[in-house]
Design an enzyme around this catalytic site. Structure first.
Site, PDB file in Angstrom:
ATOM      1  N   ASP A 192      38.531  42.919  44.222  1.00 28.06           N
ATOM      2  CA  ASP A 192      39.327  42.050  45.096  1.00 28.06           C
ATOM      3  C   ASP A 192      40.464  41.036  44.235  1.00 28.06           C
ATOM      4  O   ASP A 192      40.509  40.032  44.775  1.00 28.06           O
ATOM      5  CB  ASP A 192      38.134  41.220  45.930  1.00 28.06           C
ATOM      6  CG  ASP A 192      38.823  40.639  47.106  1.00 28.06           C
ATOM      7  OD1 ASP A 192      39.900  41.270  47.862  1.00 28.06           O
ATOM      8  OD2 ASP A 192      38.408  39.742  47.766  1.00 28.06           O
ATOM      9  N   LYS A 248      43.810  39.848  43.953  1.00 28.56           N
ATOM     10  CA  LYS A 248      45.080  39.374  44.718  1.00 28.56           C
ATOM     11  C   LYS A 248      45.195  37.722  44.519  1.00 28.56           C
ATOM     12  O   LYS A 248      44.694  37.266  43.907  1.00 28.56           O
ATOM     13  CB  LYS A 248      44.532  39.617  46.208  1.00 28.56           C
ATOM     14  CG  LYS A 248      43.306  38.706  46.781  1.00 28.56           C
ATOM     15  CD  LYS A 248      42.887  38.928  48.205  1.00 28.56           C
ATOM     16  CE  LYS A 248      41.765  38.183  48.515  1.00 28.56           C
ATOM     17  NZ  LYS A 248      41.322  38.282  49.847  1.00 28.56           N
ATOM     18  N   ASN A 257      42.965  35.184  45.013  1.00 29.90           N
ATOM     19  CA  ASN A 257      41.902  35.077  43.818  1.00 29.90           C
ATOM     20  C   ASN A 257      42.281  34.826  42.287  1.00 29.90           C
ATOM     21  O   ASN A 257      41.624  35.057  41.340  1.00 29.90           O
ATOM     22  CB  ASN A 257      40.893  36.310  43.967  1.00 29.90           C
ATOM     23  CG  ASN A 257      40.422  36.257  45.220  1.00 29.90           C
ATOM     24  OD1 ASN A 257      39.848  35.160  45.994  1.00 29.90           O
ATOM     25  ND2 ASN A 257      39.709  37.131  45.855  1.00 29.90           N
ATOM     26  N   ASP A 314      36.569  34.450  42.267  1.00 30.26           N
ATOM     27  CA  ASP A 314      36.119  35.164  43.191  1.00 30.26           C
ATOM     28  C   ASP A 314      35.377  36.622  42.924  1.00 30.26           C
ATOM     29  O   ASP A 314      36.219  37.528  43.021  1.00 30.26           O
ATOM     30  CB  ASP A 314      37.039  35.263  44.449  1.00 30.26           C
ATOM     31  CG  ASP A 314      36.474  35.630  45.676  1.00 30.26           C
ATOM     32  OD1 ASP A 314      35.290  35.901  45.835  1.00 30.26           O
ATOM     33  OD2 ASP A 314      37.000  35.548  46.704  1.00 30.26           O
ATOM     34  N   THR A 348      40.623  43.785  50.271  1.00 28.88           N
ATOM     35  CA  THR A 348      41.468  43.363  51.068  1.00 28.88           C
ATOM     36  C   THR A 348      42.516  44.515  51.400  1.00 28.88           C
ATOM     37  O   THR A 348      43.096  45.193  50.559  1.00 28.88           O
ATOM     38  CB  THR A 348      42.162  41.999  50.566  1.00 28.88           C
ATOM     39  OG1 THR A 348      41.013  41.267  50.047  1.00 28.88           O
ATOM     40  CG2 THR A 348      43.079  41.647  51.513  1.00 28.88           C
TER      41      THR A 348
HETATM   42  P1  ADP Z   1      35.528  33.281  48.807  1.00 31.77           P
HETATM   43  O1  ADP Z   1      34.590  34.194  48.147  1.00 31.77           O
HETATM   44  O2  ADP Z   1      35.078  32.520  50.110  1.00 31.77           O
HETATM   45  O3  ADP Z   1      36.930  33.742  48.929  1.00 31.77           O
HETATM   46  P2  ADP Z   1      36.588  31.845  46.585  1.00 31.77           P
HETATM   47  O4  ADP Z   1      35.804  31.645  45.175  1.00 31.77           O
HETATM   48  O5  ADP Z   1      37.984  32.687  46.400  1.00 31.77           O
HETATM   49  O6  ADP Z   1      35.585  32.229  47.811  1.00 31.77           O
HETATM   50  O7  ADP Z   1      37.208  30.492  46.880  1.00 31.77           O
HETATM   51  C1  ADP Z   1      37.921  30.266  47.991  1.00 31.77           C
HETATM   52  C2  ADP Z   1      39.347  29.516  47.816  1.00 31.77           C
HETATM   53  O8  ADP Z   1      39.039  27.896  47.368  1.00 31.77           O
HETATM   54  C3  ADP Z   1      40.180  29.960  46.602  1.00 31.77           C
HETATM   55  O9  ADP Z   1      40.993  30.812  47.126  1.00 31.77           O
HETATM   56  C4  ADP Z   1      40.923  28.666  46.092  1.00 31.77           C
HETATM   57  O10 ADP Z   1      41.782  28.104  47.046  1.00 31.77           O
HETATM   58  C5  ADP Z   1      39.761  27.517  46.137  1.00 31.77           C
HETATM   59  N1  ADP Z   1      39.218  27.448  44.928  1.00 31.77           N
HETATM   60  C6  ADP Z   1      38.050  28.170  44.470  1.00 31.77           C
HETATM   61  N2  ADP Z   1      37.696  27.687  43.242  1.00 31.77           N
HETATM   62  C7  ADP Z   1      38.695  26.916  42.817  1.00 31.77           C
HETATM   63  C8  ADP Z   1      38.713  26.338  41.655  1.00 31.77           C
HETATM   64  N3  ADP Z   1      37.938  26.492  40.452  1.00 31.77           N
HETATM   65  N4  ADP Z   1      39.719  25.350  41.568  1.00 31.77           N
HETATM   66  C9  ADP Z   1      40.612  25.289  42.641  1.00 31.77           C
HETATM   67  N5  ADP Z   1      40.497  25.695  43.578  1.00 31.77           N
HETATM   68  C10 ADP Z   1      39.586  26.931  43.842  1.00 31.77           C
HETATM   69 MG    MG Z   2      38.759  34.382  47.642  1.00 32.55          MG
END
Ligand code: ADP
Ligand code: MG
Length: 398
Positions: free
Chosen positions: A145, A147, A150, A163, A182
């Site tokens: 995934d 993109k 992420n 992610d 995606t």
């Molecule tokens: P999901 O699996 O629900 O997509 P993600 O791990 O991609 O979850 O996190 C969702 C969003 O949260 C990310 O796209 C980013 O905007 C924010 N985010 C996640 N981890 C961090 C981090 N370590 N620092 C800052 N923002 C984060």
């Molecule tokens: Mg994500």
């Protein structure tokens, strides 16, 4: 019964209690399907982190999925371009994953704020993405995934791949068949595996394809395979149908285009490997080592090797900087403004194009949604819709 309920709730409260005892949650950073991510502060040290809080109450699959995500995060840990998992608190209804904080957020939002990235910035970001993915693959994991949503950016605008919700550890030679990821970033082989009975399955190469889609998007701001009708987009992906024909590409040099052509190859066996991609000329910057410069003295047979000569070194540095400034100026010399072109096709003129795109993003940027929509491309559409074209032409011929 009451006892059972108590048993059910007890570990929950403990996990939540432990988390809240150690961290103070702050504002929302992002949201996923079953998770919210908040900035939080470690009370003892005052250090900032990002806590991904996963709600397990909706669906059983989330627990298994999250456990796999945590396992994989632990497998790929210890690389500068991969997100660092700091802490885990687990209960039957919530899981708290505490990550290092990436203050600059998603590459997606950064791209939306700047519209497009220069070749130099693209080189900087993509080199890190490739090195991060190389590390993930070296641990036998495929991300699935990749993109701009992420890919996070830390304080120094360095990449942190995150992610791992769809990531999978592969046995040697194992091929995958499930459809996940995606739409705009899906590799042709992933789509084919789900469409044709006799398709062989897919493997690590899907991440390399996604890197190609990301690199294309960074350079011109819109993705390569987007189409309003998703079926057409998926067909374009399977046929590898994309082009460098939009006006944005006219200012971009050959080497990034060449690399994209080698990344977006439909047959995964023919697709460039990460090692080869990192060796590609796009990533080879000019190296000038002043200490090894040999100066041949005209008129004498003597070949003098300069060891350390501060004066000469300074002079060379000045010459080098002057040349660089000239070369840069050359690239940014505005195109001659032609009134005719401006009247008939203003979008062809780089300066006007930048203004038009910049305005569109400032006004409509908040419409650019994440994930499957890929409607970033809609903001770059400057050709009339085909159906509108028919009406226009019909009116003309009347
Ligand atoms: P999901 O699996 O629900 O997509 P993600 O791990 O991609 O979850 O996190 C969702 C969003 O949260 C990310 O796209 C980013 O905007 C924010 N985010 C996640 N981890 C961090 C981090 N370590 N620092 C800052 N923002 C984060
Ligand atoms: Mg994500």
């Amino acid at each position: 019964m009451a006892r059972e309920e108590e048993y059910d709730k007890l570990p929950d409260k403990d996990a939540a209690k432990e988390f809240y005892a150690k961290y103070e949650p702050k504002e929302l950073l992002g949201r996923g399907i079953s998770s919210t991510v908040r900035r939080c502060i470690e009370k003892e040290t005052g250090r900032e982190y990002a806590a991904k809080i996963i709600d397990l109450s909706n669906d059983d699959a989330t627990l298994e999925g999250t456990k796999q995500e945590v396992n994989i995060l632990r497998t790929v840990v210890g690389h500068p371009y991969i997100i660092e998992l700091q802490d885990v608190f687990e209960s039957s209804t919530f899981i708290f994953l505490v990550f290092e904080l990436c203050k600059h957020g998603e590459l997606f939002d950064y791209l939306t704020s700047v519209v497009t990235l220069s070749e130099k910035k693209t080189r900087y970001i993509m080199k890190q993405v490739f090195e991060g993915v190389q590390h993930i693959h070296s641990r036998g994991v495929v991300h699935r995934d990749l993109k701009p949503e992420n890919i996070l950016l830390d304080d120094n605008l360095n990449v942190k791949i995150t992610d791992f919700g769809f990531a999978k550890k592969l046995e040697k030679g194992e091929l995958l068949h499930d459809l996940c990821g995606t739409p705009g970033y899906l590799a042709p082989e992933t789509l084919k595996t789900n469409m044709f009975e006799d398709a062989p399955g897919y493997s690590f190469e899907v991440d390399i394809w996604a890197c190609g889609v990301i690199m294309y998007t960074l350079l011109v701001g819109c993705p390569p395979f987007w189409h309003r009708k998703q079926m057409v987009m998926l067909r374009n992906i399977m046929e590898g149908k994309y082009s460098f024909s939009s006006p944005e590409w006219t200012d971009i040099s050959e080497s990034p285009k060449d690399l994209i052509r080698k990344l977006l190859v439909v047959d995964p066996k023919q697709r460039i490997s990460i090692e080869e991609a990192l060796q590609h000329e796009f990533f080879q910057s000019v190296k000038l080592d002043f200490d090894t410069i040999q100066i041949k003295e005209i008129g004498s047979v003597k070949l003098q090797t300069s060891k350390f000569n501060a004066r000469r070194k300074f002079k060379m540095a000045i010459l080098f900087v002057r040349a660089m400034v000239r070369i840069q100026r050359l690239r940014f010399t505005p195109e001659p403004l032609s009134v005719d072109t401006a009247r008939t096709d203003p979008y062809r003129i780089k300066l006007l194009r930048k203004i038009v795109d910049g305005c569109a993003f400032r006004v409509y940027g908040h419409w650019v949604k994440k994930g499957e929509g890929q409607n970033r491309a809609a903001l770059f559409e400057n050709a009339p819709k085909t159906d509108l074209k028919h009406i226009y032409l019909a009116n003309l011929s009347r």
